[in-house]
Design an enzyme around this catalytic site. Structure first.
Site, short mmCIF file in Angstrom:
data_model
loop_
_atom_site.label_atom_id
_atom_site.label_comp_id
_atom_site.label_asym_id
_atom_site.label_seq_id
_atom_site.Cartn_x
_atom_site.Cartn_y
_atom_site.Cartn_z
N TRP A 164 41.26 44.02 35.17
CA TRP A 164 40.46 44.78 36.13
C TRP A 164 39.29 45.51 35.47
CZ3 TRP A 164 43.33 47.51 40.71
CH2 TRP A 164 43.92 46.52 41.52
N GLU B 65 34.03 42.50 25.28
CA GLU B 65 33.36 43.74 25.65
C GLU B 65 33.76 44.87 24.72
OE1 GLU B 65 33.24 42.19 30.24
OE2 GLU B 65 34.70 43.73 29.66
N SER C 134 34.50 33.69 34.11
CA SER C 134 34.06 33.27 35.45
C SER C 134 35.05 32.32 36.12
CB SER C 134 32.67 32.63 35.38
OG SER C 134 31.70 33.59 34.99
N GLY D 185 38.70 37.90 35.47
CA GLY D 185 38.02 39.18 35.60
C GLY D 185 37.85 39.57 37.05
N GLY D 186 36.63 39.46 37.57
CA GLY D 186 36.32 39.92 38.92
C GLY D 186 37.21 39.36 40.01
#
Length: 256
Positions: free
Chosen positions: A13, A101, A214, A235-236
């Site tokens: 998240w 990141e 992605s 991820g998203g």
């Protein structure tokens, strides 16, 4: 997929989610119950502020909860950090280390990632060690060289197939909507499988290697059917239960 290796579908998240978002975790906890949970693992890594409540919501579910990072020390004067022991104390079972990141925004090195993975193992957590090349490294045809270095330096001697997962996340594909081709993913995962097997023997052959970058419901089937891809780090698309569960349920047909 890798024969005799149990897939893992994991969601990161990142810095997203408030108490309102817990309704999504509750829906995921309910959605992963059923026959598929006997073959495929499901994991969500929410922000640390939601970790304890998320584990409580998934108590009676196969859904596992983990942390997004941990400090390499068990305790100490490290303001704002969270230890692997703290994650375990909140009933988390996994922790992501070495995400690009973190490597970029916080200048984390392979050796620091290795120490964090060791800390995870000491706390009886499963470490998800992230590796992957930047756009510049890809353009310079250094992908396999980068993966070799990161695996050699980031994976500790304490790593086994039970306590360690590798996540291949090409940095240039994270959050961009761009994904490598299935052939590119196959080459990278085959290379990592060979490196892990060379370093760890049978443990490396059975270690799960996830693809991340992605991943969406629309491309999950193609990516997760590639040889040596043992699941996904999302991820998203993991922020919404419907999207996460759609990716998780890809295995209903892949494993039929």
């Amino acid at each position: 997929m890798t024969p005799d290796v149990r897939p893992l579908v994991a969601g990161n998240w990142k810095m997203n989610g408030t108490r309102e978002s817990l309704t999504e975790i509750k829906a995921m906890a309910e959605g992963v119950q059923g026959a598929l949970s006997e073959k495929v693992d499901a994991l969500i890594c929410p922000p640390a502020t939601l970790l304890y409540v998320a584990t409580a919501l998934s108590t009676d579910s196969p859904l596992m909860i983990g942390g997004q990072d941990c400090h390499q020390d068990a305790s100490g004067a490290h303001t704002g950090d969270i230890s692997a022991e703290m994650i375990a104390d909140c009933f988390g079972t996994y922790v992501i280390v070495g995400h690009s990141e973190r490597r970029t925004d916080h200048a984390e090195t392979d050796h620091l990632v290795r120490a964090k993975a060791q800390a995870a193992h000491a706390a009886d957590l499963t470490a998800i060690i992230c590796v992957g090349e930047t756009a510049g490294e890809r353009d310079a045809y250094q992908t396999l060289e980068v993966l070799k270095r990161q695996i050699f330096n980031s994976v500790p001697e304490t790593a086994t197939a039970a306590n360690t997962v590798i996540a291949y996340e090409p940095v240039w594909a994270i959050g961009t909507g761009v994904t490598p081709t299935a052939d590119d993913v196959e080459i990278a995962h085959a290379f990592m499988r060979a490196e892990l097997t060379a370093c760890l023997g049978e443990e490396g052959r059975r270690m799960r290697i996830l693809y991340g970058g992605s991943v969406k419901p629309g491309n999950a089937r193609e990516l997760m059917s590639v040889e040596n891809v043992d699941g996904a780090l999302i991820g998203g698309a993991s922020l919404k239960a419907n999207d996460f569960l759609a990716i998780y349920r890809v295995y209903e047909t892949l494993m039929a």
